[in-house]
Scaffold this active site. Structure first.
Site, mmCIF file in Angstrom:
data_model
loop_
_atom_site.group_PDB
_atom_site.id
_atom_site.type_symbol
_atom_site.label_atom_id
_atom_site.label_comp_id
_atom_site.label_asym_id
_atom_site.label_seq_id
_atom_site.Cartn_x
_atom_site.Cartn_y
_atom_site.Cartn_z
ATOM 1 N N SER A 197 61.233 138.766 23.862
ATOM 2 C CA SER A 197 60.326 138.472 22.750
ATOM 3 C C SER A 197 60.119 139.632 21.779
ATOM 4 C CB SER A 197 58.967 138.007 23.285
ATOM 5 O OG SER A 197 59.069 136.701 23.806
ATOM 6 N N LYS A 238 55.197 145.020 20.100
ATOM 7 C CA LYS A 238 55.681 143.684 20.461
ATOM 8 C C LYS A 238 56.375 143.798 21.792
ATOM 9 C CE LYS A 238 56.098 139.463 20.289
ATOM 10 N NZ LYS A 238 55.764 139.615 21.730
ATOM 11 N N THR A 239 55.915 142.998 22.724
ATOM 12 C CA THR A 239 56.437 143.048 24.091
ATOM 13 C C THR A 239 57.464 141.943 24.324
ATOM 14 O OG1 THR A 239 54.717 141.594 24.940
ATOM 15 C CG2 THR A 239 54.233 143.943 24.890
ATOM 16 N N GLY A 240 58.154 142.027 25.445
ATOM 17 C CA GLY A 240 59.102 140.983 25.822
ATOM 18 C C GLY A 240 59.376 141.011 27.306
#
Length: 305
Positions: free
Chosen positions: A74, A242-244
């Site tokens: 993501s 922003k993480t994923g």
């Protein structure tokens, strides 16, 4: 009194300037080498490939394991958000521009706060709201709605390349990643390319202030992955990120656990950092803990500069 020839005087000035630069650069290089060693110590013995990039404005990136392609998961929603905001600004469209969402726009076997709130859909949302769900909440359905809005993954990939960013690829939607497991590897980046893109955004050179401030706010309001970069920082430090996270294979290998962000130091200076954990056999507590510890080490090293 004997005159110093102008040419010789100019040479001495240049030599003195170069020596001063060397005097400053050597301690910095030693500091960065020590930082690389500390990062490598965190990853030592871990059953995963960990890539890191730290980018300070005006300086070369500090990297560890940067030559490898890391699935973005993501994190690529940051790339998407940049493309959406560019589309809005170029077409003189307001973030208050609306889209109608139908039930057919929803996947039902995926993470989606919007679907959970409006299971029957048939709603109208602004682009600003869709960006909030996509960036701050990492909603997979709104992600694909925005991909469709800007013309697909190819358009996003092309836009990011137009910014001079290389060593990445945007090649799959959330739906494609959900329906075809290997597609998780179609969206990839090197840590340095990701940090470079975040630095470019943070510089304020991409958008006019209203659009810039919108995405800046969305990144600082991220509610996912609070046990990653954020866990390694003091509470009062500004972090936009922003993480994923990826799925696990039947053998239990986690495709990816990532975090990409910018940090504003107490002295007002900033740095961008990307930590990517690939093909990990570690558990769901260890992966984010690796990211958090690297975040802490980088902050402690750079906060006094």
């Amino acid at each position: 009194m004997k005159q110093i020839p102008l040419l010789r005087y100019s040479f001495r000035k240049q030599l003195l300037f170069l020596l001063m630069l060397l005097y400053v650069a050597l301690p910095l290089r030693a500091q960065y080498s020590l930082l690389e060693e500390k990062i490598q110590e965190v990853t030592k013995g871990k059953q995963a490939t960990v890539g890191v990039a730290v980018k300070i404005p005006g300086r070369e990136a500090i990297t560890v394991n940067n030559e490898i392609r890391y699935p973005t998961m993501s994190v690529f929603k940051f790339h998407l958000a940049l493309a959406v905001i560019d589309h809005l600004e170029r077409n003189n469209l307001s973030p208050e521009t609306t889209l109608h969402i139908q039930k057919t726009d929803f996947m039902h076997d995926t993470y989606s706060p919007l679907r959970d709130k409006y299971p029957e859909a048939n709603i109208t949302l602004t682009l600003k709201e869709l960006l909030y769900y996509t960036v701050s909440l990492s909603d997979n359905n709104t992600c694909d709605i925005l991909f469709k809005y800007v013309g697909g993954t190819e358009k996003v990939d092309s836009y990011i390349r137009s910014l001079g960013i290389e060593n990445f690829s945007i090649g799959a939607t959330e739906k494609e990643m959900h329906t075809h497991f290997p597609s998780q590897y179609l969206n990839w980046t090197t840590p340095a390319a990701a940090a470079q893109l975040m630095e470019l955004f943070l510089s304020g050179s991409l958008f006019t202030p209203p659009y810039q401030e919108l995405l800046y706010t969305l990144l600082t309001e991220t509610q996912t992955g609070l046990n990653k970069l954020k866990a390694g920082l003091p509470e009062d430090v500004i972090l936009g990120h922003k993480t994923g996270s990826g799925f696990r294979t039947p053998e239990g290998i986690r495709v990816a656990d990532n975090d990409l962000g910018f940090v504003i130091l107490p002295n007002g200076r900033s740095y961008c950092i990307g930590v990517f954990v690939k093909d990990s056999k570690e558990d769901d507590e260890t992966n984010p803990a690796i990211i958090a510890e690297i975040s802490r080490i980088v902050y402690e090293t750079l906060k006094g500069e």
